[in-house]
Design a protein around this motif. Structure first.
Motif, PDB file in Angstrom:
ATOM      1  N   ILE A  90       0.842  -1.200   0.000  1.00 19.52           N
ATOM      2  CA  ILE A  90       0.000   0.000   0.000  1.00 19.52           C
ATOM      3  C   ILE A  90       0.877   1.250   0.000  1.00 19.52           C
ATOM      4  O   ILE A  90       0.619   2.206  -0.733  1.00 19.52           O
ATOM      5  N   CYS A  91       1.928   1.242   0.805  1.00 16.99           N
ATOM      6  CA  CYS A  91       2.818   2.406   0.904  1.00 16.99           C
ATOM      7  C   CYS A  91       3.488   2.722  -0.425  1.00 16.99           C
ATOM      8  O   CYS A  91       3.785   3.888  -0.716  1.00 16.99           O
ATOM      9  N   GLU A  92       3.738   1.717  -1.239  1.00 16.63           N
ATOM     10  CA  GLU A  92       4.358   1.953  -2.554  1.00 16.63           C
ATOM     11  C   GLU A  92       3.496   2.868  -3.422  1.00 16.63           C
ATOM     12  O   GLU A  92       4.014   3.527  -4.307  1.00 16.63           O
ATOM     13  N   ARG A  93       2.212   2.890  -3.186  1.00 15.93           N
ATOM     14  CA  ARG A  93       1.298   3.664  -4.017  1.00 15.93           C
ATOM     15  C   ARG A  93       0.882   4.990  -3.386  1.00 15.93           C
ATOM     16  O   ARG A  93       0.037   5.686  -3.917  1.00 15.93           O
ATOM     17  N   LEU A  94       1.479   5.318  -2.247  1.00 12.30           N
ATOM     18  CA  LEU A  94       1.150   6.559  -1.553  1.00 12.30           C
ATOM     19  C   LEU A  94       2.253   7.590  -1.743  1.00 12.30           C
ATOM     20  O   LEU A  94       3.413   7.229  -1.956  1.00 12.30           O
TER      21      LEU A  94
END
Length: 124
Positions: A90-94
């Motif tokens: 998820i963090c990769e896309r934030l």
């Protein structure tokens, strides 16, 4: 309805319908806004497990959208219950500012785990 059960129905269960015409309902609302509402309500109602389950059933882009829309305290509660790998994905896309805020809210051991996964995935 369970499709196995539907095969064994007779017309007494559904008058006027052929038992073979009864199909399982497979529809699921995958819109991020609908999921945001469910996740938010579950977190506010003290059901973080339900919130995590609904979040994880979304595509990764939709997961990131939902996380971006939640208040910081809800994201913190949600992030603590996710696996390190799921949280890293998820963090990769934030945006970096959001990732920094999420990582800072985590306990040190979990933060290190997520950071290691993020570094490893960047270096692939």
């Amino acid at each position: 309805m369970n499709p196995i059960y539907a095969e064994n129905l007779n017309n007494n269960h559904f008058p006027g319908m052929d038992a073979g015409a009864v199909a399982p309902i497979l529809w699921c609302d995958e819109r991020p806004d609908a999921a945001l509402e469910v996740v938010s309500r579950a977190l506010q109602g003290g059901e973080p497990g339900t919130a995590r389950l609904r979040l994880m059933r979304l595509t990764e882009d939709s997961q990131a959208h939902v996380v971006r829309q939640l208040p910081a305290e809800d994201v913190d509660r949600l992030a603590r219950g996710l696996s390190n790998y799921a949280l890293a994905r998820i963090c990769e896309r934030l945006p970096n500012a959001d990732v920094h805020g999420i990582l800072e809210s985590l306990p040190a051991f979990k933060r290190r785990g997520v950071e290691m996964i993020l570094v490893h995935r960047r270096n692939r």
